[in-house]
Design a protein around this motif. Structure first.
Motif, PDB file in Angstrom:
ATOM      1  N   VAL A 139       0.813  -1.117  -0.120  1.00 48.59           N
ATOM      2  CA  VAL A 139       0.016  -0.008   0.004  1.00 48.59           C
ATOM      3  C   VAL A 139       0.920   1.450  -0.030  1.00 48.59           C
ATOM      4  O   VAL A 139       2.071   1.290   0.375  1.00 48.59           O
ATOM      5  CB  VAL A 139      -0.774  -0.007   1.428  1.00 48.59           C
ATOM      6  N   ALA A 140       0.310   2.245  -0.510  1.00 48.57           N
ATOM      7  CA  ALA A 140       1.019   3.758  -0.446  1.00 48.57           C
ATOM      8  C   ALA A 140       0.877   4.621   0.881  1.00 48.57           C
ATOM      9  O   ALA A 140      -0.539   4.402   1.357  1.00 48.57           O
ATOM     10  CB  ALA A 140       0.570   4.316  -1.564  1.00 48.57           C
ATOM     11  N   ILE A 141       1.787   4.882   1.483  1.00 48.76           N
ATOM     12  CA  ILE A 141       1.319   5.502   2.859  1.00 48.76           C
ATOM     13  C   ILE A 141       1.951   7.045   2.544  1.00 48.76           C
ATOM     14  O   ILE A 141       1.741   8.090   3.427  1.00 48.76           O
ATOM     15  CB  ILE A 141       2.456   5.132   3.998  1.00 48.76           C
ATOM     16  N   GLY A 142       2.644   7.306   1.330  1.00 52.06           N
ATOM     17  CA  GLY A 142       3.190   8.491   1.113  1.00 52.06           C
ATOM     18  C   GLY A 142       3.417   8.662  -0.489  1.00 52.06           C
ATOM     19  O   GLY A 142       3.583   7.767  -1.108  1.00 52.06           O
ATOM     20  N   TRP A 143       3.040   9.927  -1.080  1.00 60.82           N
ATOM     21  CA  TRP A 143       3.490  10.090  -2.728  1.00 60.82           C
ATOM     22  C   TRP A 143       3.449  11.447  -2.725  1.00 60.82           C
ATOM     23  O   TRP A 143       3.263  12.341  -1.947  1.00 60.82           O
ATOM     24  CB  TRP A 143       2.306   9.464  -3.209  1.00 60.82           C
ATOM     25  N   ALA A 144       4.409  11.871  -4.173  1.00 67.76           N
ATOM     26  CA  ALA A 144       4.623  13.153  -4.312  1.00 67.76           C
ATOM     27  C   ALA A 144       4.685  13.188  -6.017  1.00 67.76           C
ATOM     28  O   ALA A 144       5.325  12.136  -6.455  1.00 67.76           O
ATOM     29  CB  ALA A 144       5.750  13.704  -3.734  1.00 67.76           C
ATOM     30  N   GLY A 145       4.241  14.139  -6.676  1.00 68.89           N
ATOM     31  CA  GLY A 145       4.310  14.053  -8.120  1.00 68.89           C
ATOM     32  C   GLY A 145       3.446  13.548  -8.896  1.00 68.89           C
ATOM     33  O   GLY A 145       3.493  13.754 -10.157  1.00 68.89           O
ATOM     34  N   MET A 146       2.579  12.936  -8.188  1.00 67.23           N
ATOM     35  CA  MET A 146       1.380  12.519  -8.970  1.00 67.23           C
ATOM     36  C   MET A 146      -0.039  12.285  -7.834  1.00 67.23           C
ATOM     37  O   MET A 146       0.349  12.560  -6.409  1.00 67.23           O
ATOM     38  CB  MET A 146       1.467  11.102  -9.329  1.00 67.23           C
ATOM     39  N   PRO A 147      -1.333  12.517  -8.542  1.00 66.97           N
ATOM     40  CA  PRO A 147      -2.386  12.315  -7.537  1.00 66.97           C
ATOM     41  C   PRO A 147      -2.411  10.914  -6.841  1.00 66.97           C
ATOM     42  O   PRO A 147      -1.691   9.919  -7.649  1.00 66.97           O
ATOM     43  CB  PRO A 147      -3.830  12.453  -8.272  1.00 66.97           C
ATOM     44  N   ALA A 148      -3.216  10.861  -5.731  1.00 70.78           N
ATOM     45  CA  ALA A 148      -3.203   9.548  -5.377  1.00 70.78           C
ATOM     46  C   ALA A 148      -4.075   8.729  -5.882  1.00 70.78           C
ATOM     47  O   ALA A 148      -4.136   7.611  -5.965  1.00 70.78           O
ATOM     48  CB  ALA A 148      -3.480   9.679  -3.598  1.00 70.78           C
ATOM     49  N   SER A 149      -5.286   9.231  -6.452  1.00 70.39           N
ATOM     50  CA  SER A 149      -6.361   8.477  -7.082  1.00 70.39           C
ATOM     51  C   SER A 149      -6.636   9.201  -8.626  1.00 70.39           C
ATOM     52  O   SER A 149      -6.605  10.356  -8.894  1.00 70.39           O
ATOM     53  CB  SER A 149      -7.670   8.500  -6.324  1.00 70.39           C
ATOM     54  N   ARG A 150      -7.399   8.406  -9.328  1.00 70.44           N
ATOM     55  CA  ARG A 150      -7.827   8.709 -10.620  1.00 70.44           C
ATOM     56  C   ARG A 150      -9.423   8.562 -10.633  1.00 70.44           C
ATOM     57  O   ARG A 150      -9.935   7.509 -10.174  1.00 70.44           O
ATOM     58  CB  ARG A 150      -7.049   7.769 -11.682  1.00 70.44           C
ATOM     59  N   ASP A 151      -9.907   9.603 -10.903  1.00 71.84           N
ATOM     60  CA  ASP A 151     -11.427   9.873 -10.883  1.00 71.84           C
ATOM     61  C   ASP A 151     -12.058   9.525 -12.293  1.00 71.84           C
ATOM     62  O   ASP A 151     -11.962  10.250 -13.099  1.00 71.84           O
ATOM     63  CB  ASP A 151     -11.714  11.339 -10.250  1.00 71.84           C
ATOM     64  N   TRP A 152     -12.647   8.513 -12.215  1.00 68.78           N
ATOM     65  CA  TRP A 152     -13.639   8.061 -13.444  1.00 68.78           C
ATOM     66  C   TRP A 152     -14.964   8.469 -13.265  1.00 68.78           C
ATOM     67  O   TRP A 152     -15.736   8.288 -14.221  1.00 68.78           O
ATOM     68  CB  TRP A 152     -13.482   6.604 -13.513  1.00 68.78           C
ATOM     69  N   ARG A 153     -15.393   9.170 -12.346  1.00 70.58           N
ATOM     70  CA  ARG A 153     -16.874   9.681 -12.302  1.00 70.58           C
ATOM     71  C   ARG A 153     -17.150  10.640 -13.331  1.00 70.58           C
ATOM     72  O   ARG A 153     -16.299  11.559 -13.780  1.00 70.58           O
ATOM     73  CB  ARG A 153     -17.091  10.311 -10.903  1.00 70.58           C
ATOM     74  N   GLY A 154     -18.277  10.452 -14.026  1.00 68.92           N
ATOM     75  CA  GLY A 154     -18.588  11.213 -15.241  1.00 68.92           C
ATOM     76  C   GLY A 154     -18.418  10.892 -16.509  1.00 68.92           C
ATOM     77  O   GLY A 154     -18.778  11.116 -17.505  1.00 68.92           O
ATOM     78  N   GLU A 155     -17.318   9.690 -16.321  1.00 67.61           N
ATOM     79  CA  GLU A 155     -17.156   9.198 -17.899  1.00 67.61           C
ATOM     80  C   GLU A 155     -17.955   8.091 -17.959  1.00 67.61           C
ATOM     81  O   GLU A 155     -18.749   7.585 -16.982  1.00 67.61           O
ATOM     82  CB  GLU A 155     -15.702   8.646 -17.523  1.00 67.61           C
ATOM     83  N   GLU A 156     -18.053   7.232 -19.203  1.00 65.77           N
ATOM     84  CA  GLU A 156     -18.959   6.297 -19.550  1.00 65.77           C
ATOM     85  C   GLU A 156     -18.153   5.016 -19.653  1.00 65.77           C
ATOM     86  O   GLU A 156     -17.037   4.996 -19.994  1.00 65.77           O
ATOM     87  CB  GLU A 156     -19.552   6.557 -20.827  1.00 65.77           C
ATOM     88  N   ASP A 157     -18.965   4.031 -19.549  1.00 64.18           N
ATOM     89  CA  ASP A 157     -18.457   2.456 -19.450  1.00 64.18           C
ATOM     90  C   ASP A 157     -18.732   2.144 -21.021  1.00 64.18           C
ATOM     91  O   ASP A 157     -19.055   3.011 -21.772  1.00 64.18           O
ATOM     92  CB  ASP A 157     -19.126   1.512 -18.604  1.00 64.18           C
ATOM     93  N   ARG A 158     -18.462   0.750 -21.178  1.00 64.10           N
ATOM     94  CA  ARG A 158     -18.325   0.433 -22.554  1.00 64.10           C
ATOM     95  C   ARG A 158     -19.853   0.385 -23.066  1.00 64.10           C
ATOM     96  O   ARG A 158     -20.168   0.427 -24.270  1.00 64.10           O
ATOM     97  CB  ARG A 158     -17.811  -0.936 -22.824  1.00 64.10           C
ATOM     98  N   ASP A 159     -20.732   0.477 -22.135  1.00 67.66           N
ATOM     99  CA  ASP A 159     -22.271   0.284 -22.715  1.00 67.66           C
ATOM    100  C   ASP A 159     -22.834   1.721 -22.695  1.00 67.66           C
ATOM    101  O   ASP A 159     -24.095   1.802 -22.839  1.00 67.66           O
ATOM    102  CB  ASP A 159     -22.975  -0.498 -21.741  1.00 67.66           C
TER     103      ASP A 159
END
Length: 256
Positions: free
Chosen positions: A167-187
């Motif tokens: 697991v990550a306990i610290g990070w720098a230079g990038m966001p922790a998460s990638r937000d897919w909300r508002g995008e569409e799935d294959r259907d």
């Protein structure tokens, strides 16, 4: 995506420059992600300690006595004191210690390690792992390696499952998460809840290469991975008021 171990690293000592040690052993490229085990970050930052440094409080003695009585496991009250000192909150005190660290990570024993600690009794987690990651990232940039995010990793168990994962306990230079909300799935359906914890996923992938035990490699380069054109967030740890599991643990009592 490729995972390349940074081999040949020496035993890290207090004051060592992790960015320098890595830069001497691997040729980084823009967009690479460097994962670094918290153990060597802690060692470089002098987070080693001896149990004799922890005067035992009444609370620590009570915890140690109760664990021995209920779980049948002898617990050094000085170790219990170290956990208390490193914790913002103790969520479970028997049959084991589950604590929130002062930077928000929840794990057994506040992440204190008793293995791979030469000349000392225990190894504490970095005080502020994201600041540690930023120092390493900046150190790499000073050596000509730009656009290399850094993730400080640890291993941790998970509720409802056996085994541990990175697991990550610290990070720098990038966001922790990638937000897919508002995008569409294959259907064509709009995604409404999917927020992908990419720092945890990269930490888990790197842990397959890092390994455990005497043959472990504490730093791994993740190559040919892209964050993509998505929104991002650094909200990895749940806010207390939105954490139903934490609330349940606060009200839970061991009945063994």
């Amino acid at each position: 995506m490729e995972l390349e171990p940074v081999t040949g690293l020496p035993e890290v000592r207090p004051g060592d420059d992790i960015a320098e040690l890595v830069a001497e052993r691997v040729d980084l490229e823009p967009g690479d992600v460097l994962t670094v085990a918290s153990t060597i970050v802690s060692k470089a930052e002098g987070r080693l300690a001896d149990l004799e440094d922890y005067p035992v409080s009444g609370r620590a003695q009570e915890i140690a006595d109760r664990i021995e009585e209920i779980a049948g496991e002898e617990k050094d009250p000085r170790f219990a004191q170290a956990v208390l000192d490193e914790s913002a909150e103790l969520l479970i005190d028997v049959p084991f210690l589950l604590a929130e660290t002062r930077f928000g990570h929840i794990c057994p024993n506040a992440g204190i390690d008793r293995s791979n600690v030469p000349d000392h009794d225990i190894l504490l987690l970095p005080r502020k792992p994201s600041e540690s990651a930023e120092r390493i990232r900046a150190g790499l940039e000073e050596r000509g390696y730009e656009d290399v995010p850094v993730i400080v990793t640890d291993t941790c168990g998970r509720p409802f499952r056996h085994g541990q994962t990175g697991v990550a306990i610290g990070w720098a230079g990038m966001p922790a998460s990638r937000d897919w909300r508002g995008e569409e799935d294959r259907d064509g359906h709009e995604l409404g809840v999917t927020v992908q914890s990419v720092v945890d996923e990269l930490a888990a992938a790197a842990n397959l290469v890092t390994g455990e035990g005497a043959g472990g490699v504490p730093a791994v380069v993740v190559r040919d991975w892209e964050f993509g054109d998505h929104g991002g967030s650094d909200e990895l740890f749940r806010a207390v008021e939105n954490d139903l599991v934490r609330e349940a643990l606060r009200d839970w009592e061991f009945d063994g």
